[in-house]
Design a protein around this motif. Structure first.
Motif, PDB file in Angstrom:
ATOM      1  N   MET A 273      -7.459   9.432  12.156  1.00  0.00           N
ATOM      2  CA  MET A 273      -6.743  10.462  11.706  1.00  0.00           C
ATOM      3  C   MET A 273      -5.773   9.909  10.547  1.00  0.00           C
ATOM      4  O   MET A 273      -5.341  10.293   9.521  1.00  0.00           O
ATOM      5  CB  MET A 273      -5.991  11.349  12.614  1.00  0.00           C
ATOM      6  N   TYR A 274      -5.093   8.747  11.030  1.00  0.00           N
ATOM      7  CA  TYR A 274      -4.176   8.071  10.058  1.00  0.00           C
ATOM      8  C   TYR A 274      -4.741   7.292   9.083  1.00  0.00           C
ATOM      9  O   TYR A 274      -4.140   7.492   7.946  1.00  0.00           O
ATOM     10  CB  TYR A 274      -3.399   6.965  11.012  1.00  0.00           C
ATOM     11  N   VAL A 275      -5.715   6.931   9.298  1.00  0.00           N
ATOM     12  CA  VAL A 275      -6.444   6.327   8.064  1.00  0.00           C
ATOM     13  C   VAL A 275      -6.769   7.308   6.918  1.00  0.00           C
ATOM     14  O   VAL A 275      -6.453   7.185   5.744  1.00  0.00           O
ATOM     15  CB  VAL A 275      -7.758   5.608   8.433  1.00  0.00           C
ATOM     16  N   ILE A 276      -7.250   8.597   7.368  1.00  0.00           N
ATOM     17  CA  ILE A 276      -7.619   9.691   6.666  1.00  0.00           C
ATOM     18  C   ILE A 276      -6.284  10.204   5.713  1.00  0.00           C
ATOM     19  O   ILE A 276      -6.447  10.124   4.461  1.00  0.00           O
ATOM     20  CB  ILE A 276      -8.227  10.992   7.366  1.00  0.00           C
ATOM     21  N   LEU A 277      -5.411  10.231   6.567  1.00  0.00           N
ATOM     22  CA  LEU A 277      -4.184  10.795   6.127  1.00  0.00           C
ATOM     23  C   LEU A 277      -3.349   9.772   4.981  1.00  0.00           C
ATOM     24  O   LEU A 277      -3.035  10.206   3.787  1.00  0.00           O
ATOM     25  CB  LEU A 277      -3.060  11.099   6.957  1.00  0.00           C
ATOM     26  N   ILE A 278      -3.284   8.479   5.210  1.00  0.00           N
ATOM     27  CA  ILE A 278      -2.880   7.550   4.398  1.00  0.00           C
ATOM     28  C   ILE A 278      -3.593   7.386   3.215  1.00  0.00           C
ATOM     29  O   ILE A 278      -3.289   7.196   2.131  1.00  0.00           O
ATOM     30  CB  ILE A 278      -2.682   6.298   5.201  1.00  0.00           C
ATOM     31  N   SER A 279      -4.899   7.320   3.381  1.00  0.00           N
ATOM     32  CA  SER A 279      -5.797   7.140   2.168  1.00  0.00           C
ATOM     33  C   SER A 279      -5.630   8.331   1.118  1.00  0.00           C
ATOM     34  O   SER A 279      -5.747   8.154  -0.136  1.00  0.00           O
ATOM     35  CB  SER A 279      -7.397   7.090   2.650  1.00  0.00           C
ATOM     36  N   ALA A 280      -5.596   9.628   1.935  1.00  0.00           N
ATOM     37  CA  ALA A 280      -5.262  10.946   1.054  1.00  0.00           C
ATOM     38  C   ALA A 280      -4.032  10.592   0.232  1.00  0.00           C
ATOM     39  O   ALA A 280      -3.881  11.271  -0.986  1.00  0.00           O
ATOM     40  CB  ALA A 280      -5.460  11.857   1.734  1.00  0.00           C
ATOM     41  N   ILE A 281      -2.880  10.049   0.904  1.00  0.00           N
ATOM     42  CA  ILE A 281      -1.719  10.102   0.143  1.00  0.00           C
ATOM     43  C   ILE A 281      -1.796   9.072  -1.018  1.00  0.00           C
ATOM     44  O   ILE A 281      -1.463   9.389  -2.170  1.00  0.00           O
ATOM     45  CB  ILE A 281      -0.516   9.298   1.078  1.00  0.00           C
ATOM     46  N   VAL A 282      -2.447   8.014  -0.948  1.00  0.00           N
ATOM     47  CA  VAL A 282      -2.525   6.782  -1.802  1.00  0.00           C
ATOM     48  C   VAL A 282      -3.472   7.443  -3.085  1.00  0.00           C
ATOM     49  O   VAL A 282      -3.206   7.113  -4.180  1.00  0.00           O
ATOM     50  CB  VAL A 282      -3.250   5.533  -1.227  1.00  0.00           C
ATOM     51  N   ILE A 283      -4.458   8.158  -2.692  1.00  0.00           N
ATOM     52  CA  ILE A 283      -5.342   8.763  -3.693  1.00  0.00           C
ATOM     53  C   ILE A 283      -4.830   9.750  -4.671  1.00  0.00           C
ATOM     54  O   ILE A 283      -4.667   9.702  -5.709  1.00  0.00           O
ATOM     55  CB  ILE A 283      -6.773   9.334  -3.050  1.00  0.00           C
ATOM     56  N   ALA A 284      -4.010  10.534  -3.924  1.00  0.00           N
ATOM     57  CA  ALA A 284      -3.078  11.638  -4.650  1.00  0.00           C
ATOM     58  C   ALA A 284      -2.088  11.201  -5.461  1.00  0.00           C
ATOM     59  O   ALA A 284      -1.975  11.577  -6.680  1.00  0.00           O
ATOM     60  CB  ALA A 284      -2.491  12.620  -3.562  1.00  0.00           C
ATOM     61  N   ILE A 285      -1.562   9.963  -4.934  1.00  0.00           N
ATOM     62  CA  ILE A 285      -0.458   9.241  -5.932  1.00  0.00           C
ATOM     63  C   ILE A 285      -0.970   8.684  -7.090  1.00  0.00           C
ATOM     64  O   ILE A 285      -0.342   8.875  -8.045  1.00  0.00           O
ATOM     65  CB  ILE A 285       0.477   8.168  -5.073  1.00  0.00           C
ATOM     66  N   VAL A 286      -2.056   7.942  -6.985  1.00  0.00           N
ATOM     67  CA  VAL A 286      -2.854   7.481  -7.972  1.00  0.00           C
ATOM     68  C   VAL A 286      -3.138   8.462  -9.205  1.00  0.00           C
ATOM     69  O   VAL A 286      -3.144   8.309 -10.250  1.00  0.00           O
ATOM     70  CB  VAL A 286      -4.153   6.556  -7.480  1.00  0.00           C
ATOM     71  N   ILE A 287      -3.784   9.647  -8.476  1.00  0.00           N
ATOM     72  CA  ILE A 287      -4.219  10.487  -9.579  1.00  0.00           C
ATOM     73  C   ILE A 287      -3.072  11.323 -10.307  1.00  0.00           C
ATOM     74  O   ILE A 287      -2.897  11.403 -11.400  1.00  0.00           O
ATOM     75  CB  ILE A 287      -4.855  11.514  -8.621  1.00  0.00           C
ATOM     76  N   TYR A 288      -1.989  11.516  -9.751  1.00  0.00           N
ATOM     77  CA  TYR A 288      -0.610  12.023 -10.184  1.00  0.00           C
ATOM     78  C   TYR A 288      -0.161  10.887 -11.261  1.00  0.00           C
ATOM     79  O   TYR A 288       0.285  11.493 -12.487  1.00  0.00           O
ATOM     80  CB  TYR A 288       0.584  12.105  -9.285  1.00  0.00           C
ATOM     81  N   VAL A 289      -0.200   9.571 -10.917  1.00  0.00           N
ATOM     82  CA  VAL A 289       0.359   8.875 -12.055  1.00  0.00           C
ATOM     83  C   VAL A 289      -0.561   8.608 -13.085  1.00  0.00           C
ATOM     84  O   VAL A 289      -0.155   8.621 -14.394  1.00  0.00           O
ATOM     85  CB  VAL A 289       0.446   7.141 -11.401  1.00  0.00           C
ATOM     86  N   ALA A 290      -1.900   8.580 -12.974  1.00  0.00           N
ATOM     87  CA  ALA A 290      -2.956   8.770 -13.842  1.00  0.00           C
ATOM     88  C   ALA A 290      -2.797  10.052 -14.991  1.00  0.00           C
ATOM     89  O   ALA A 290      -3.041   9.685 -16.112  1.00  0.00           O
ATOM     90  CB  ALA A 290      -4.359   8.688 -13.279  1.00  0.00           C
ATOM     91  N   MET A 291      -2.604  10.920 -14.305  1.00  0.00           N
ATOM     92  CA  MET A 291      -2.322  12.317 -15.027  1.00  0.00           C
ATOM     93  C   MET A 291      -1.369  12.253 -16.197  1.00  0.00           C
ATOM     94  O   MET A 291      -1.364  12.478 -17.280  1.00  0.00           O
ATOM     95  CB  MET A 291      -2.056  13.614 -14.165  1.00  0.00           C
TER      96      MET A 291
END
Length: 301
Positions: A273-291
């Motif tokens: 669960m921790y891995v899933i949540l942390i991975s989602a955080i990293v992916i969302a931040i990368v997407i936001y910066v890329a936008m």
């Protein structure tokens, strides 16, 4: 460096200068706690008592209070960490409406720096509110039934930090394309009304249709809710074991309150669960910066 500092000052302090936004964000979790404690607690308590009576088991009012209180508190924090982030992140939309963002982008500031300044200001603002809410929730648990250890409290705060990181990243991605007050209000209403259901905070996931359960199992927020549930109720389940509750009954209760989550029939471990949540955080931040970078590139082109 000075430029990024001035951007930070604009984002962070303007949020506190807007007293309406600040107090709305601050009071929302407290109102939810009152509403949950007034209305939902009776529903949860009746359900819990009925399940125990059907199994031929009775428990003390304190243990029931601890179980119901842990469920309510974890529900409130799971929802607030995301909805408060959306409220705090409205400053990004307001800067577009007022033209402040256009003034900022005139300066030689990297798009990634601007994106992260908005992210960090929203993160700190939301974290402050959610830490206050967590403290109030702990006070509520001490009143209805306290079974937490220092380790449980530390893990609860860790869960809150991770969910605020996730909520801030998610709200940044969703709010970034918005440019009018109407759009921001519509998105905020949808998130506040629906997020608690899709993350398993308001209703046990087991009560949803099987197809919807599978869809929800792909959503990171669901695992954040389950982490909060596990740490808020760990002591309660331990006490049940000490009082001689059969393991199958305790496990059934854990299933019913979303402490146990299943991905296509396989139980998900807390570490995953921790891995899933942390991975989602990293992916969302990368997407936001890329936008932000892509938008800046289009404007230059």
């Amino acid at each position: 460096m000075q430029e990024s500092g001035s951007i930070w000052d604009h984002d962070f302090w303007n949020w506190f200068k807007d007293k309406g936004m600040f107090f709305t964000s601050l009071i929302t979790p407290l109102i939810l706690l009152v509403l949950y404690g007034t209305f939902l607690s009776n529903v949860y308590e009746d359900t819990f008592r009925s399940a125990l009576e059907a199994a031929g088991t009775t428990v003390s009012d304190k243990l029931i209070g601890g179980c119901v209180g842990g469920e309510l508190v974890s529900s409130l924090l799971a929802v607030s960490c995301v909805t408060v982030a959306f409220c705090s992140n409205l400053l990004m939309v307001q800067d577009k409406i007022t033209g402040a963002r256009r003034d900022i982008t005139i300066a030689p500031v990297k798009p990634s720096t601007l994106a992260l300044s908005y992210y960090l200001s929203t993160l700190i603002s939301t974290m402050l509110i959610c830490f206050i809410a967590t403290g109030v929730c702990l006070g509520y648990l001490s009143y209805v039934g306290w079974y937490l250890t220092a380790g449980d409290i530390a893990k609860l705060f860790l869960d809150v930090v991770l969910l605020v990181l996730f909520g801030t990243a998610l709200s940044s991605c969703v709010n970034f394309p918005l440019s009018t007050q109407g759009q921001a209000s519509a998105v905020g209403t949808i998130v506040r009304a629906g997020y608690g259901f899709v993350c398993g905070a308001y209703m046990p996931i087991s009560q949803f249709p099987e197809g919807l359960q599978k869809v929800i199992s792909f959503l990171p927020g669901t695992y954040g809710t389950s982490l909060l549930r596990n740490h808020a109720l760990r002591g309660v389940f331990e006490e049940m074991g000490n009082q001689g509750f059969p393991d199958e009954i305790v496990e059934a209760i854990r299933d019913s309150v979303n402490c146990n989550l299943y991905f296509f029939g396989d139980k998900v471990a807390l570490s995953n669960m921790y891995v899933i949540l942390i991975s989602a955080i990293v992916i969302a931040i990368v997407i936001y910066v890329a936008m932000n970078v892509l938008l800046a590139g289009k404007r230059k082109g």
